[in-house]
Write a protein that holds these residues in place. Structure first.
Motif, PDB file in Angstrom:
ATOM      1  N   ILE A 228       0.872  -1.176   0.000  1.00  0.00           N
ATOM      2  CA  ILE A 228       0.000   0.000   0.000  1.00  0.00           C
ATOM      3  C   ILE A 228       0.906   1.223   0.000  1.00  0.00           C
ATOM      4  CG2 ILE A 228      -1.782   1.274   1.232  1.00  0.00           C
ATOM      5  CD1 ILE A 228      -2.661  -1.366   2.492  1.00  0.00           C
ATOM      6  N   ALA A 229       0.796   2.040  -1.017  1.00  0.00           N
ATOM      7  CA  ALA A 229       1.622   3.244  -1.101  1.00  0.00           C
ATOM      8  C   ALA A 229       0.686   4.442  -1.034  1.00  0.00           C
ATOM      9  CB  ALA A 229       2.426   3.247  -2.390  1.00  0.00           C
ATOM     10  N   ASP A 230       0.735   5.161   0.102  1.00  0.00           N
ATOM     11  CA  ASP A 230      -0.187   6.274   0.317  1.00  0.00           C
ATOM     12  C   ASP A 230       0.519   7.588  -0.019  1.00  0.00           C
ATOM     13  OD1 ASP A 230      -2.108   8.027   1.105  1.00  0.00           O
ATOM     14  OD2 ASP A 230      -2.444   7.145   3.072  1.00  0.00           O
ATOM     15  N   GLU A 231       0.251   8.131  -1.185  1.00  0.00           N
ATOM     16  CA  GLU A 231       0.877   9.371  -1.652  1.00  0.00           C
ATOM     17  C   GLU A 231       2.402   9.316  -1.493  1.00  0.00           C
ATOM     18  OE1 GLU A 231      -0.796  11.925  -2.931  1.00  0.00           O
ATOM     19  OE2 GLU A 231      -2.819  11.981  -2.062  1.00  0.00           O
ATOM     20  N   PRO A 232       3.058   8.273  -2.014  1.00  0.00           N
ATOM     21  CA  PRO A 232       4.477   8.095  -1.704  1.00  0.00           C
ATOM     22  C   PRO A 232       5.382   9.164  -2.294  1.00  0.00           C
ATOM     23  CG  PRO A 232       3.813   6.565  -3.411  1.00  0.00           C
ATOM     24  CD  PRO A 232       2.570   7.225  -2.935  1.00  0.00           C
ATOM     25  N   THR A 233       4.909   9.914  -3.285  1.00  0.00           N
ATOM     26  CA  THR A 233       5.808  10.892  -3.904  1.00  0.00           C
ATOM     27  C   THR A 233       5.332  12.326  -3.752  1.00  0.00           C
ATOM     28  OG1 THR A 233       4.671  10.646  -6.023  1.00  0.00           O
ATOM     29  CG2 THR A 233       6.569   9.232  -5.652  1.00  0.00           C
ATOM     30  N   SER A 234       4.255  12.539  -2.966  1.00  0.00           N
ATOM     31  CA  SER A 234       3.698  13.897  -2.888  1.00  0.00           C
ATOM     32  C   SER A 234       4.639  14.892  -2.228  1.00  0.00           C
ATOM     33  CB  SER A 234       2.386  13.882  -2.103  1.00  0.00           C
ATOM     34  OG  SER A 234       1.504  12.977  -2.699  1.00  0.00           O
ATOM     35  N   ALA A 235       5.507  14.394  -1.340  1.00  0.00           N
ATOM     36  CA  ALA A 235       6.382  15.329  -0.631  1.00  0.00           C
ATOM     37  C   ALA A 235       7.696  15.551  -1.382  1.00  0.00           C
ATOM     38  CB  ALA A 235       6.661  14.806   0.781  1.00  0.00           C
ATOM     39  N   LEU A 236       7.825  14.954  -2.575  1.00  0.00           N
ATOM     40  CA  LEU A 236       9.122  14.988  -3.265  1.00  0.00           C
ATOM     41  C   LEU A 236       9.103  15.936  -4.468  1.00  0.00           C
ATOM     42  CD1 LEU A 236       9.700  11.127  -3.327  1.00  0.00           C
ATOM     43  CD2 LEU A 236      10.457  12.745  -1.589  1.00  0.00           C
ATOM     44  N   ASP A 237      10.284  16.414  -4.832  1.00  0.00           N
ATOM     45  CA  ASP A 237      10.428  17.206  -6.051  1.00  0.00           C
ATOM     46  C   ASP A 237      10.151  16.334  -7.279  1.00  0.00           C
ATOM     47  OD1 ASP A 237      11.126  19.718  -5.100  1.00  0.00           O
ATOM     48  OD2 ASP A 237      13.180  19.074  -4.726  1.00  0.00           O
TER      49      ASP A 237
ATOM     50  N   PHE B  65       4.291  -8.111  -6.585  1.00  0.00           N
ATOM     51  CA  PHE B  65       3.291  -7.872  -5.535  1.00  0.00           C
ATOM     52  C   PHE B  65       2.123  -7.061  -6.091  1.00  0.00           C
ATOM     53  CE2 PHE B  65       6.879  -4.863  -4.945  1.00  0.00           C
ATOM     54  CZ  PHE B  65       6.248  -3.677  -5.272  1.00  0.00           C
ATOM     55  N   ALA B  66       0.970  -7.239  -5.467  1.00  0.00           N
ATOM     56  CA  ALA B  66      -0.166  -6.383  -5.797  1.00  0.00           C
ATOM     57  C   ALA B  66       0.064  -5.035  -5.138  1.00  0.00           C
ATOM     58  CB  ALA B  66      -1.453  -7.002  -5.269  1.00  0.00           C
ATOM     59  N   CYS B  67      -0.461  -3.973  -5.729  1.00  0.00           N
ATOM     60  CA  CYS B  67      -0.177  -2.656  -5.162  1.00  0.00           C
ATOM     61  C   CYS B  67      -1.428  -1.793  -5.155  1.00  0.00           C
ATOM     62  CB  CYS B  67       0.940  -1.982  -5.962  1.00  0.00           C
ATOM     63  SG  CYS B  67       1.317  -0.318  -5.411  1.00  0.00           S
ATOM     64  N   LEU B  68      -1.702  -1.220  -3.992  1.00  0.00           N
ATOM     65  CA  LEU B  68      -2.749  -0.203  -3.906  1.00  0.00           C
ATOM     66  C   LEU B  68      -2.033   1.133  -3.855  1.00  0.00           C
ATOM     67  CD1 LEU B  68      -5.771   0.496  -3.579  1.00  0.00           C
ATOM     68  CD2 LEU B  68      -5.376   0.534  -1.115  1.00  0.00           C
ATOM     69  N   PHE B  69      -2.149   1.891  -4.940  1.00  0.00           N
ATOM     70  CA  PHE B  69      -1.415   3.138  -5.044  1.00  0.00           C
ATOM     71  C   PHE B  69      -2.386   4.298  -4.817  1.00  0.00           C
ATOM     72  CE2 PHE B  69       0.732   6.649  -7.061  1.00  0.00           C
ATOM     73  CZ  PHE B  69       2.058   6.433  -6.744  1.00  0.00           C
ATOM     74  N   ILE B  70      -2.272   4.920  -3.632  1.00  0.00           N
ATOM     75  CA  ILE B  70      -3.208   5.983  -3.259  1.00  0.00           C
ATOM     76  C   ILE B  70      -2.605   7.320  -3.641  1.00  0.00           C
ATOM     77  CG2 ILE B  70      -4.413   7.068  -1.337  1.00  0.00           C
ATOM     78  CD1 ILE B  70      -4.101   4.348   0.148  1.00  0.00           C
ATOM     79  N   SER B  71      -3.338   8.121  -4.401  1.00  0.00           N
ATOM     80  CA  SER B  71      -2.773   9.404  -4.804  1.00  0.00           C
ATOM     81  C   SER B  71      -3.858  10.382  -5.215  1.00  0.00           C
ATOM     82  CB  SER B  71      -1.808   9.212  -5.976  1.00  0.00           C
ATOM     83  OG  SER B  71      -1.268  10.455  -6.359  1.00  0.00           O
ATOM     84  N   HIS B  72      -3.545  11.663  -5.080  1.00  0.00           N
ATOM     85  CA  HIS B  72      -4.458  12.682  -5.602  1.00  0.00           C
ATOM     86  C   HIS B  72      -4.015  13.076  -7.021  1.00  0.00           C
ATOM     87  CE1 HIS B  72      -1.035  15.065  -4.421  1.00  0.00           C
ATOM     88  NE2 HIS B  72      -1.475  15.998  -5.229  1.00  0.00           N
ATOM     89  N   ASP B  73      -2.817  12.615  -7.391  1.00  0.00           N
ATOM     90  CA  ASP B  73      -2.224  13.077  -8.641  1.00  0.00           C
ATOM     91  C   ASP B  73      -2.567  12.108  -9.780  1.00  0.00           C
ATOM     92  OD1 ASP B  73      -0.584  13.779 -10.766  1.00  0.00           O
ATOM     93  OD2 ASP B  73       0.997  14.518  -9.442  1.00  0.00           O
ATOM     94  N   LEU B  74      -3.459  12.539 -10.653  1.00  0.00           N
ATOM     95  CA  LEU B  74      -3.955  11.647 -11.696  1.00  0.00           C
ATOM     96  C   LEU B  74      -2.852  11.223 -12.661  1.00  0.00           C
ATOM     97  CD1 LEU B  74      -7.205  13.662 -12.326  1.00  0.00           C
ATOM     98  CD2 LEU B  74      -7.023  11.476 -11.156  1.00  0.00           C
ATOM     99  N   ALA B  75      -1.921  12.127 -12.928  1.00  0.00           N
ATOM    100  CA  ALA B  75      -0.873  11.797 -13.893  1.00  0.00           C
ATOM    101  C   ALA B  75       0.035  10.702 -13.343  1.00  0.00           C
ATOM    102  CB  ALA B  75      -0.065  13.046 -14.219  1.00  0.00           C
ATOM    103  N   VAL B  76       0.336  10.787 -12.033  1.00  0.00           N
ATOM    104  CA  VAL B  76       1.172   9.760 -11.414  1.00  0.00           C
ATOM    105  C   VAL B  76       0.455   8.415 -11.457  1.00  0.00           C
ATOM    106  CG1 VAL B  76       2.112   8.995  -9.207  1.00  0.00           C
ATOM    107  CG2 VAL B  76       2.453  11.355  -9.947  1.00  0.00           C
ATOM    108  N   VAL B  77      -0.847   8.427 -11.162  1.00  0.00           N
ATOM    109  CA  VAL B  77      -1.633   7.198 -11.171  1.00  0.00           C
ATOM    110  C   VAL B  77      -1.676   6.607 -12.577  1.00  0.00           C
ATOM    111  CG1 VAL B  77      -3.972   6.292 -10.898  1.00  0.00           C
ATOM    112  CG2 VAL B  77      -3.005   7.792  -9.158  1.00  0.00           C
ATOM    113  N   ARG B  78      -1.850   7.477 -13.546  1.00  0.00           N
ATOM    114  CA  ARG B  78      -1.927   6.998 -14.932  1.00  0.00           C
ATOM    115  C   ARG B  78      -0.646   6.279 -15.321  1.00  0.00           C
ATOM    116  NH1 ARG B  78      -4.179   8.546 -20.154  1.00  0.00           N
ATOM    117  NH2 ARG B  78      -2.582   8.124 -21.706  1.00  0.00           N
ATOM    118  N   ARG B  79       0.456   6.812 -14.835  1.00  0.00           N
ATOM    119  CA  ARG B  79       1.723   6.224 -15.205  1.00  0.00           C
ATOM    120  C   ARG B  79       1.908   4.836 -14.600  1.00  0.00           C
ATOM    121  NH1 ARG B  79       7.948   8.066 -14.404  1.00  0.00           N
ATOM    122  NH2 ARG B  79       8.649   5.937 -14.568  1.00  0.00           N
TER     123      ARG B  79
END
Lengths: 331, 556
Positions: free
Chosen positions: B453-462, B482-496
């Motif tokens: 489970i990755a909860d906004e793992p890159t939101s605090a990064l440049d 592994f299966a991954c639940l990728f939680i994010s507000h950033d649609l572009a990151v999710v799309r990738r």
């Protein structure tokens, strides 16, 4: 409306807390191996006399009976013994000192003004000087004023109350002869003498406690001054004074006020050392004397009274907290 | 950079700022110069440490005492560097308004909003008081799109949303009719749909009032959306400047090109040509199954459903992106899956274990099958523990490995996240943000989990760091499956990253499906609004998206 409900629920809480405190003190003091009947038995202490004393004090009852009698006495008053030598203790009866021949309630009420005078004056003094010192230290942090104030604060924190008190008496009482060295004058008799007699105990207590308040205020204010809203206040064009006082200090004081309420509540229960050093007959001195005499009823009474003050102080702090911090009101 | 016939309101020349010691090495801003013209938005972009915020704060004279500033900052011809403090105070709030990043912490928590705005007015307009002052505050609040001005003015900061607070902050910045506004990351802490509204408001101010805006941001999408001119900064130096269209179209410097390339792209709307091929058997015995799952909290006596009847599954080796705005319940779902919050109704199972029915021991076993990566690695790693201790902790808790085995495993994990083995002896504060997040990933993978489970793992990064962390996550996922639940507000990151996307709105799943399909041709109105609000780093495409967003907002 919500404040009213908060106050009511907190007061119910206070009653419950006091009941528990009563039970615990009762168990500790009354079930101790010391024998109050023996103490008030007189000489020669024949077995009949002892039995009579036991009955007189209600000690012939089982412990829960004694506890019930004690609780009932608080609400309805109590009579020790029967017939001509019966001693009546009117409600609220927190016990009766057979050694001083006075109800405990009366003892507390005569001694409380002395302690209250010491505590309230000292607390006002240490709050003002502590907060002022802490503010100055925070604004000029790591500069000369900060270092000076924090040095004095360390001295204050680490000084024992009796030492500070005696040094003050030595300097202002004996060497300079400016102030009385001890004793208490009621405010009603002579306000000026009341003030002069209290000045040294106030100073002694405030010197020690204001050090704690200065350190707390300093650390809180330093933290607040680094926060975003302070930058916003500066970006509005506010002067540094308004930034520090109106924004920084206003927020920094929230935890300081909490500590203050609790400290004041505790001190009102008796400034034991200061009262002894300055020969003032307050609650603390009464407590010390009672312990020396093993006057259990008085000890229990004062313990309960102190617990009552601290519980009330807690409620007041909670209410004040809601008034000065809008975030608490919402929760 | 600005049209030659317009006199700039703010001219910065040869501005250098250094802290502490002396010499070139301590310079955080080095010979920066620019002009800010009325009615234009100039963006200062750069990653953390680029000196963009320090540049802006030095204009206001709001740097710490230890800062040494040289060069020239002229506002309407008057020199501000070295000016008397009274003169600087008259500029702050009076001539230049400021909007800060976190509206929640930028207001004093103990005073109502109206009082704080009134205070800003009173500093510069002493004559205004009483009813006239209150009327002015309400007028300002109304003008920034807060029609309920009286209520807002009487509210404390904690009673308002981030968007409302940022509008109020803009109202405060406008209170004394400034010639310029400095907006320091004004939308970074806000949701995309709220961000779009704030950017629109700033654009309106520029157009109707002719206010000059100095926009500080790290977000190329925001620059593309709002700015007329752009300055790219890196380590205190301007690497490129020019009109936005030109810089985005043909960046002259290598760094700008890298920066633009690192921004994850969202693609054009309505373009569903790329169809993702599901990575592995997504429907054969899924790792996570949510069926009508709800999570409730009690707030002021009433139950609030943070998650309301959510149903979706994550197959083995599948990456599911969970997107939504703040308060949508996306993090709560992650917390519910590891058992940190109870599922109130419905079913939730992880690795075949029904969470509601599982006993203490079984829940513990389930947790050992899940790795968790949090948003802020600075606070999710214990500062008193070495990196090695932090990574080894799951091994210590769930396995019977010897110290030597653990050390070997830590070394192996560090190698997997491409960090040198000697990092095991370091402490979190000795690492950069990106390195810390790699450590957090290594810790999450220590037990070879079935689910990450990755909860906004890159939101605090440049962005450039974000790109490398995302690449690492992709590679590790491919290798370990592994299966991954990728939680994010950033649609572009999710799309990738994601194979499938689940869109969450106010606790409910509004749409789910293959990532490429959902994000290119959304079926639901909310998903369309969310997509249209997300700015892309391309001025032309962004102008088109903005129009679409306006249309969607209009029909709401």
């Amino acid at each position: 409306m919500r404040i009213a409900r908060l106050v009511t629920s907190r007061l119910v809480g206070v009653v419950l807390v006091l009941l528990v405190v009563t039970a615990i003190t009762f168990v500790i003091f009354y079930l101790l191996p010391s024998n109050p009947a023996q103490l008030s038995c007189g000489k020669p202490c024949t077995p009949e006399n002892l039995a009579r004393a036991k009955q007189f004090l209600g000690l012939d009852l089982p412990w829960y009976g004694q506890f019930w009698e004690f609780l009932r006495g608080i609400v309805m008053g109590r009579t020790f013994g029967t017939g001509a030598d019966a001693i009546v203790c009117n409600a609220p009866c927190f016990g009766y000192s057979f050694q001083l021949n006075t109800p405990v309630t009366e003892l507390i009420l005569t001694r409380f003004p002395v302690t209250a005078s010491i505590a309230v004056g000292a607390a006002a003094l240490w709050f003002v000087s502590g907060v002022a010192g802490g503010t100055i230290a925070a604004v000029w942090r790591r500069k000369a004023p900060d270092r000076a104030i924090m040095t004095v604060a360390i001295a204050g924190v680490s000084s024992p109350a009796y030492l500070v008190g005696m040094l003050l008496i030595l300097l202002f009482g004996f060497t300079l002869g400016w102030l009385p060295t001890g004793g208490y004058e009621p405010f009603g008799d002579d306000p000026v003498q009341w003030f002069l007699h209290l000045l040294l105990p106030w100073t002694a207590l405030a010197f020690i406690s204001s050090a704690v308040y200065a350190r707390l205020t300093r650390s809180e204010l330093v933290e607040q001054l680094g926060l975003d809203y302070v930058r916003t206040a500066r970006a509005k064009g506010l002067g540094e004074g308004a930034v520090v006082m109106r924004h920084g200090l206003r927020n920094a004081l929230i935890p300081v006020v909490t500590l203050f309420g609790l400290d004041l509540g505790t001190l009102l229960g008796g400034a034991v050392i200061s009262e002894r050093v300055f020969s003032m007959q307050g609650l603390g001195a009464l407590l010390l004397d009672s312990i020396g005499r093993l006057d259990l009823q008085v000890i229990v009474g004062i313990t309960l009274f102190s617990a009552f003050l601290i519980a009330i102080a807690n409620v007041v702090v909670d209410i004040v907290y809601g008034l000065i911090d809008p975030r608490v009101r919402a929760a | 950079m600005s049209p030659a016939d317009v006199t700039p309101v703010l001219s910065v020349r040869d501005l250098s700022v250094s802290f502490g010691g002396s010499g070139e090495a301590d310079r955080v801003v080095d010979s920066v110069g620019f002009d800010l013209a009325p009615g234009r938005v100039l963006a200062l972009v750069g990653e953390s440490g680029s000196g963009k915020s320090v540049t802006a704060m030095s204009v206001l004279g709001l740097l710490p005492e230890t800062a040494r500033v040289s060069g020239s900052v002229r506002l309407d011809g008057r020199e501000l560097v070295g000016a008397a403090s009274a003169e600087l105070r008259a500029v702050r709030g009076g001539r230049i308004g400021t909007v800060f990043q976190e509206p929640m912490s930028a207001f004093d928590p103990v005073y109502p909003i109206g009082r704080q705005i009134a205070e800003a007015i009173r500093v510069h307009r002493r004559g205004l008081r009483g009813a006239a002052l209150r009327a002015r505050v309400r007028e300002l609040l109304t003008s920034v799109g807060l029609p309920d001005a009286a209520r807002i003015a009487a509210s404390h900061p904690h009673e308002l949303s981030g968007g409302q607070l940022q509008r109020a902050m803009i109202a405060m910045a406008l209170s004394c009719d400034p010639v310029a506004i400095i907006a320091d990351e004004p939308t970074t802490a806000l949701d995309v749909t709220v961000q779009a509204g704030i950017l629109d408001l700033l654009r309106t101010l520029r157009d109707t009032r002719g206010t000059a805006i100095l926009l500080i941001t790290h977000d190329m999408g925001v620059v593309a959306d709002l700015a007329d001119d752009v300055i790219v900064m890196r380590q205190g130096v301007i690497v490129e400047s020019g009109a936005v269209a030109a810089v985005f179209d043909s960046p002259a410097s290598e760094y700008t090109r890298e920066l633009l390339a690192a921004v994850p792209s969202l693609g054009a709307l309505g373009d569903a040509t790329e169809v993702a091929t599901p990575r592995s058997g997504a429907d054969a015995s899924p790792v996570v199954v949510l069926d009508g799952a709800s999570v409730a909290f009690r707030r002021r006596g009433t139950a609030v459903r943070a998650v309301d009847g959510a149903s979706f599954a994550i197959g083995r080796g599948e990456v599911v992106g969970l997107v939504g705005e703040s308060g949508s319940g996306k993090s709560t779902i992650g917390r519910a899956l590891v058992g940190l919050v109870p599922v109130a109704s419905g079913h939730a199972s992880v690795a075949g274990v029904e969470l509601g029915a599982a006993g203490r021991r079984e829940r513990r076993r389930v947790r050992s099958r899940i790795g968790y990566v949090f948003q802020d690695p600075a606070s999710s790693l214990n500062p008193r523990n070495t990196i090695g201790t932090s990574i080894a902790e799951p091994l210590l808790l769930h396995t019977a490995q010897s110290a030597a085995e653990r050390t070997a495993r830590v070394r192996e994990l560090l190698a997997q996240v491409r960090l040198p083995a000697d990092f095991a002896r370091r402490y979190p504060h000795e690492l950069s943000g990106g390195q810390r997040q790699r450590v957090a990933i290594a810790r999450a993978l220590a037990l070879e989990p079935e689910l990450l489970i990755a909860d906004e793992p890159t939101s605090a990064l440049d962005v450039s760091v974000q790109a490398s962390v995302l690449e690492l996550l992709e590679e590790l996922q491919r290798r370990h499956g592994f299966a991954c639940l990728f939680i994010s507000h950033d649609l572009a990151v999710v799309r990738r990253l994601a194979d499938r996307v689940v869109v969450l709105h106010r606790g409910r799943v509004v749409e789910q499906g293959p990532a490429a399909a959902v994000l290119a041709a959304p079926a639901e109105a909310y998903t369309r609004r969310l997509l249209a609000a997300a700015p892309v780093a391309d001025p032309e495409a962004q102008a088109a998206r903005r129009e679409l967003w306006r249309e969607l907002e209009a029909v709401r």
